[in-house]
Design an enzyme around this catalytic site. Structure first.
Site, PDB file in Angstrom:
ATOM      1  N   HIS A 363       1.138  -1.481   0.120  1.00 25.14           N
ATOM      2  CA  HIS A 363       0.096  -0.112   0.050  1.00 25.14           C
ATOM      3  C   HIS A 363       0.922   1.388   0.050  1.00 25.14           C
ATOM      4  CE1 HIS A 363      -0.226   1.499   4.226  1.00 25.14           C
ATOM      5  NE2 HIS A 363       0.025  -0.019   4.423  1.00 25.14           N
ATOM      6  N   ASP A 374       5.816   2.227   7.548  1.00 24.77           N
ATOM      7  CA  ASP A 374       4.803   1.893   7.101  1.00 24.77           C
ATOM      8  C   ASP A 374       3.968   2.883   6.183  1.00 24.77           C
ATOM      9  OD1 ASP A 374       2.148   0.825   7.069  1.00 24.77           O
ATOM     10  OD2 ASP A 374       1.665   0.898   9.020  1.00 24.77           O
ATOM     11  N   GLU A 411      -5.312   1.546   2.169  1.00 24.39           N
ATOM     12  CA  GLU A 411      -5.307   0.242   3.117  1.00 24.39           C
ATOM     13  C   GLU A 411      -5.239   0.573   4.463  1.00 24.39           C
ATOM     14  OE1 GLU A 411      -2.526  -2.713   5.699  1.00 24.39           O
ATOM     15  OE2 GLU A 411      -2.768  -0.483   5.454  1.00 24.39           O
ATOM     16  N   GLU A 412      -5.085   1.749   4.958  1.00 19.31           N
ATOM     17  CA  GLU A 412      -5.019   2.071   6.275  1.00 19.31           C
ATOM     18  C   GLU A 412      -6.200   2.268   7.020  1.00 19.31           C
ATOM     19  OE1 GLU A 412      -2.983   1.820   8.564  1.00 19.31           O
ATOM     20  OE2 GLU A 412      -0.981   2.114   7.603  1.00 19.31           O
ATOM     21  N   ASP A 440       4.484  -4.920   3.281  1.00 14.27           N
ATOM     22  CA  ASP A 440       3.962  -3.672   3.784  1.00 14.27           C
ATOM     23  C   ASP A 440       4.960  -2.918   4.469  1.00 14.27           C
ATOM     24  OD1 ASP A 440       2.516  -1.886   5.297  1.00 14.27           O
ATOM     25  OD2 ASP A 440       0.622  -2.992   5.545  1.00 14.27           O
ATOM     26  N   HIS A 524       8.094   4.120  15.590  1.00  9.29           N
ATOM     27  CA  HIS A 524       6.890   5.000  16.040  1.00  9.29           C
ATOM     28  C   HIS A 524       5.617   4.581  15.229  1.00  9.29           C
ATOM     29  CE1 HIS A 524      10.258   6.776  17.797  1.00  9.29           C
ATOM     30  NE2 HIS A 524       9.453   7.100  18.958  1.00  9.29           N
TER      31      HIS A 524
HETATM   32 ZN   LIG Z   1       0.958  -0.718   6.291  1.00 13.87          ZN
END
Ligand SMILES: [Zn+2]
Ligand SMILES: *[C@@H]1O[C@H](CO)[C@@H](O)[C@H](O)[C@H]1NC(C)=O
Ligand SMILES: *[C@@H]1O[C@H](CO)[C@@H](O)[C@H](O)[C@H]1NC(C)=O
Ligand SMILES: *[C@@H]1O[C@H](CO)[C@@H](O)[C@H](O)[C@H]1NC(C)=O
Ligand SMILES: *[C@@H]1O[C@H](CO)[C@@H](O)[C@H](O)[C@H]1NC(C)=O
Ligand SMILES: *[C@@H]1O[C@H](CO)[C@@H](O)[C@H](O)[C@H]1NC(C)=O
Ligand SMILES: *[C@@H]1O[C@H](CO)[C@@H](O)[C@H](O)[C@H]1NC(C)=O
Ligand SMILES: *[C@@H]1O[C@H](CO)[C@@H](O)[C@H](O)[C@H]1NC(C)=O
Ligand SMILES: *[C@@H]1O[C@H](CO)[C@@H](O)[C@H](O)[C@H]1NC(C)=O
Ligand SMILES: *[C@@H]1O[C@H](CO)[C@@H](O)[C@H](O)[C@H]1NC(C)=O
Ligand SMILES: *[C@@H]1O[C@H](CO)[C@@H](O)[C@H](O)[C@H]1NC(C)=O
Ligand SMILES: *[C@@H]1O[C@H](CO)[C@@H](O)[C@H](O)[C@H]1NC(C)=O
Ligand SMILES: *[C@@H]1O[C@H](CO)[C@@H](O)[C@H](O)[C@H]1NC(C)=O
Length: 710
Positions: A363, A374, A411-412, A440, A524
């Site tokens: 993503h 991320d 995606e989140e 990811d 984090h």
């Molecule tokens: Zn992710």
């Protein structure tokens, strides 16, 4: 998103809805698994071309691009187009696939604690701006909030509810704590955050506050003498974990189009079964501290609650339930509920066999301007992968199978881009998909981790031997050496990242990444400090781990699309099914329920037999050079796992169709095996339903066996 296996003991950790969690205990020395890995690894000419194309400095450049502009779902088409242009430049025919989905964005929020004496404390609900971390001061940086949260106010006394699983609320009720009409104060970690809010709501509570806790940071805490970020590797006290509060284990994807694709003219369903009906806010540990302290001495002391993970490590806090404290919270959460366009990027190189397709996805959207781990460690790696295949195709090489690269949006919020895309292309995918490879959080620390369907175990672990992997100062180890040292067991897929939609339509899937252990710098998660500045100094200085993870994914994709024999091992399901069967038998034996598992046992034997026959026939096709027979066997390998799905879905959740593994209904991330049977017992406490699911699951296994046979 991704998994949090606090529940199961030990752990895997990479993707993005998934939180930081610890993998395995580290040992001081890594021994090379020398029985069959050579160093440096021996590569064939094509592998050599692919892997030598990887350059850590260009990966850093892609990472820099992705982490210096806001890219919350549906908000940055420029970044999507840039990704498509990059891939196109390396020879992938690339396009944007648009969907029109329900999303919401933060407008304003506030929180006030009122002490019994009438005085108040008002948290800022903001993360500190750091001079050392430039993107924390961007004018368009994203406030702290919960995606898909409910707009509303709540004012009431509040109760500390631990990690917020059903069992925590049940424990509170058994302690005589009144929950109705109160606000829940929950700790991050364990179940997916949306389920904490769902449980609070189901127990009659009217709002939820979820805080981070340094008790989940292992040895990397200020209390243990480690300086906080940016000075050192401990958690910055102002860190707030954003994230979705969708009820992920019920349905991923656009909550207004369950089971069908979201286009501008799609009929919209009632979303209230999938999204919260009470407001919620995330908060940092430093701002949660006074709120927790106001509960000290009221209700049951934390240590007396006797629940795993209940007591954390915030100084001066007893983690008491707080019943009768007379302290109250007043929270307000205002979101802008809206429909908008999201953009998936899709890049294709046709194979010579177009009825065999291998997908690779990552993503692109992030909760913050950064997102260096991320998800954009994965996004950066994917560009480098495209570049490597560009170099290989320049030599005249063509893949046997079609390659599809995917850069998912939204995606989140709940795997929205990948789920809607699957719902649009399902007829094609059911016919042609050989496997889906997900990356990811490619890198959040030095410890590699994979979870995969059993048929992918063999190829994915053997290729690890061909990758040089940097590890705690050593540069003469393979990825395999390090992975084995760190536990070396492939995980079972639950949910928390974009493989979910594909897995639950019976497509072989793998999820890969790397994370930190209890002695590594704190990543984090979903915070402004998941930034390029953090990655460059703490997460992966020099971007060498990015390079290794990218090479690994590239090599796996290369073999998936070019090996004459589709490298899936259906027979590997046999021993795994037996393992899950024994665990189920133990689960049932610990209750008073009587469930006859004979049909399941017999279906597993039949599957094992069919898989052995399949292997023999495949070997024969290879040894006799019978390409027609090999083509048939390749198609069986591609198709057999469709059999494991059940059309109507699992109990209470039609979307989740895989009868062998699924995210737990009250975990969201962590998997449950034989979910239909297991949860009929552990969740529904319905013996009749469990017996029905023995039949359905056994039938699914026999269908899979049948596909291998025919
Ligand atoms: Zn992710
Ligand atoms: C060694 O590795 C090769 C290639 O990965 C494999 O074909 C062979 O069976 C392995 N041998 C042993 C003894 O594991
Ligand atoms: C989109 O992302 C790019 C790259 O990070 C950035 O330069 C740009 O400012 C972003 N656009 C918006 C509207 O935030
Ligand atoms: C924390 O550090 C101590 C002392 O170095 C060590 O014994 C312990 O194993 C570490 N804890 C973990 C979870 O690694
Ligand atoms: C917690 O467990 C301990 C021992 O296991 C027991 O003495 C104590 O009463 C329990 N606390 C509560 C509140 O039930
Ligand atoms: C409550 O728990 C704390 C540790 O969290 C402990 O230090 C304290 O003694 C306990 N108090 C009581 C009354 O049990
Ligand atoms: C809500 O979003 C719409 C676009 O969907 C926008 O036009 C409107 O200004 C936003 N309202 C607020 C209060 O942000
Ligand atoms: C792949 O081949 C199909 C025809 O089978 C064609 O329609 C499509 O445009 C090709 N795609 C690419 C990326 O070349
Ligand atoms: C690998 O590197 C370490 C130092 O990092 C060294 O001690 C060791 O001898 C090396 N092993 C081999 C087989 O080269
Ligand atoms: C299933 O559980 C029962 C009761 O614990 C036990 O006697 C039996 O051996 C188990 N069967 C298998 C196959 O594990
Ligand atoms: C089984 O039933 C007995 C008697 O009804 C009860 O005491 C016991 O708690 C039950 N055990 C479980 C695990 O439900
Ligand atoms: C299982 O396999 C046996 C032997 O091949 C066969 O006779 C039996 O019918 C199969 N059972 C089912 C339920 O398919
Ligand atoms: C248990 O499951 C059966 C079969 O699906 C269903 O008919 C029955 O209503 C369920 N019982 C309860 C108490 O929900």
């Amino acid at each position: 998103m991704k998994t949090c296996l606090f529940l199961l003991g030990a752990i895997g950790a990479q993707a993005c809805m998934r939180e930081r969690s610890f993998v395995h205990h580290s040992h001081p020395h890594v021994k090379r698994q020398s029985q069959n890995s050579t160093f440096p690894p021996i590569l064939n000419a094509n592998e050599q071309i692919l892997l030598s194309s990887f350059d850590n400095t260009s990966i850093a450049e892609w990472s820099y691009y992705y982490t210096h502009g806001a890219h919350v779902a549906g908000q940055n088409k420029t970044m999507a187009q840039w990704t498509a242009d990059k891939w196109a430049g390396y020879g992938f025919k690339s396009r944007l696939d648009e969907y029109y989905v329900f999303l919401n964005y933060p407008v304003s929020n506030s929180l006030v604690l009122t002490y019994p004496n009438g005085s108040t404390y008002k948290p800022t609900l903001r993360e500190d701006v750091l001079e050392e971390d430039p993107t924390t001061s961007y004018p368009n940086s994203i406030p702290t909030f919960h995606g898909y949260s409910f707009t509303g106010n709540a004012s009431a006394e509040y109760i500390y509810v631990g990690r917020g699983q059903k069992i925590d609320f049940d424990r509170l009720q058994s302690l005589g704590v009144e929950l109705k009409g109160k606000i829940a104060l929950a700790k991050y970690g364990g179940p997916f955050r949306g389920l904490k809010v769902k449980n609070a709501q189901d127990y009659g509570m009217i709002g939820a506050i979820i805080f981070s806790d340094p008790g989940d940071d292992g040895n990397m805490t200020e209390a243990k003498g480690v300086a906080a970020y940016p000075a050192g590797g401990a958690r910055n006290p102002s860190t707030v974990q954003r994230g979705s509060v969708q009820f992920l284990s019920t349905y991923p994807g656009d909550p207004t189009t369950p089971g069908y694709v979201s286009k501008p003219d799609s009929v919209r369903a009632d979303r209230s079964k999938i999204l919260p009906g009470i407001p919620s806010l995330p908060i940092s540990w430093i701002e949660a501290q006074p709120i927790l302290q106001a509960l000290n001495g009221f209700g049951t002391n934390g240590t007396q609650v006797n629940r795993t993970g209940w007591v954390g490590a915030i100084p001066g806090v007893t983690y008491s339930t707080g019943a009768g404290s007379n302290a109250s919270l007043s929270l307000s959460n205002v979101m802008n509920d809206t429909y908008g366009t999201i953009w998936n990027v899709v890049g294709i190189i046709n194979g010579t066999n177009q009825d065999e397709v291998v997908l690779v996805g990552n993503h692109r959207d992030a909760w913050i301007v950064g997102g260096a781990a991320d998800p954009n460690s994965g996004s950066a790696v994917l560009i480098e992968l495209a570049k490597a295949f560009g170099k290989l195709t320049a030599t005249g090489w063509k893949p046997t199978r079609t390659i599809v690269l995917c850069s998912w949006d939204a995606e989140e919020y709940g795997l929205v881009g990948s789920t809607e895309w699957m719902e649009e292309y399902i007829p094609w995918l059911k016919n042609a998909a050989v496997s889906y490879l997900n990356i990811d959080v490619a890198v959040a620390g030095p410890i590699p981790d994979i979870s995969a369907t059993p048929d992918l175990h063999s190829i994915s672990t053997s290729l690890m031997k061909k990758i040089v992997y940097p590890y705690r100062g050593s540069n003469n180890l393979t990825l395999y050496d390090v992975w084995v040292h760190e536990g070396g067991v492939p995980g079972v897929l639950g949910s928390g990242s974009d493989y979910t939609a594909f897995l639950h339509r019976g497509i072989a899937s793998i999820d890969m990444g790397s994370g930190g252990g209890p002695n590594d710098p704190v990543y984090h998660y979903h915070s402004n400090y998941d930034s390029y500045a953090w990655m460059e100094r703490f997460g992966d200085p020099g971007f060498h781990t990015h390079k290794a993870m990218g090479q690994y994914l590239t090599l796996l994709l290369y073999h998936m699309v070019s090996d004459p024999v589709v490298p899936l091992e259906p027979a590997a399901y046999g021993p795994e099914l037996l393992k899950y069967y024994r665990a189920l038998n133990t689960t049932i034996a610990a209750t008073n329920y009587t469930v006859d598992l004979t049909p399941l046992q017999s279906a597993i034997s039949n599957f094992t037999y069919a898989a052995r026959e399949f292997e023999l026939l495949r070997s024969k096709a290879i040894s006799t050079n019978d390409s027609a027979l090999l083509a048939v066997q390749n198609h069986k390998a591609r198709d057999f796992s469709r059999g494991f799905t059940s059309q109507g879905g699992l109990p209470t959740r039609e979307f989740y169709q895989h009868t062998i593994f699924a995210p737990g209904r009250d975990t969201g991330y962590a998997p449950v095996t034989f979910p239909g049977i297991t949860e009929s017992i552990t969740f529904d406490r319905n013996q009749t339903l469990a017996q029905e699911w023995v039949v359905k699951t056994s039938r699914a296994i026999l269908v899979a066996a049948g596909i291998l046979k025919t």
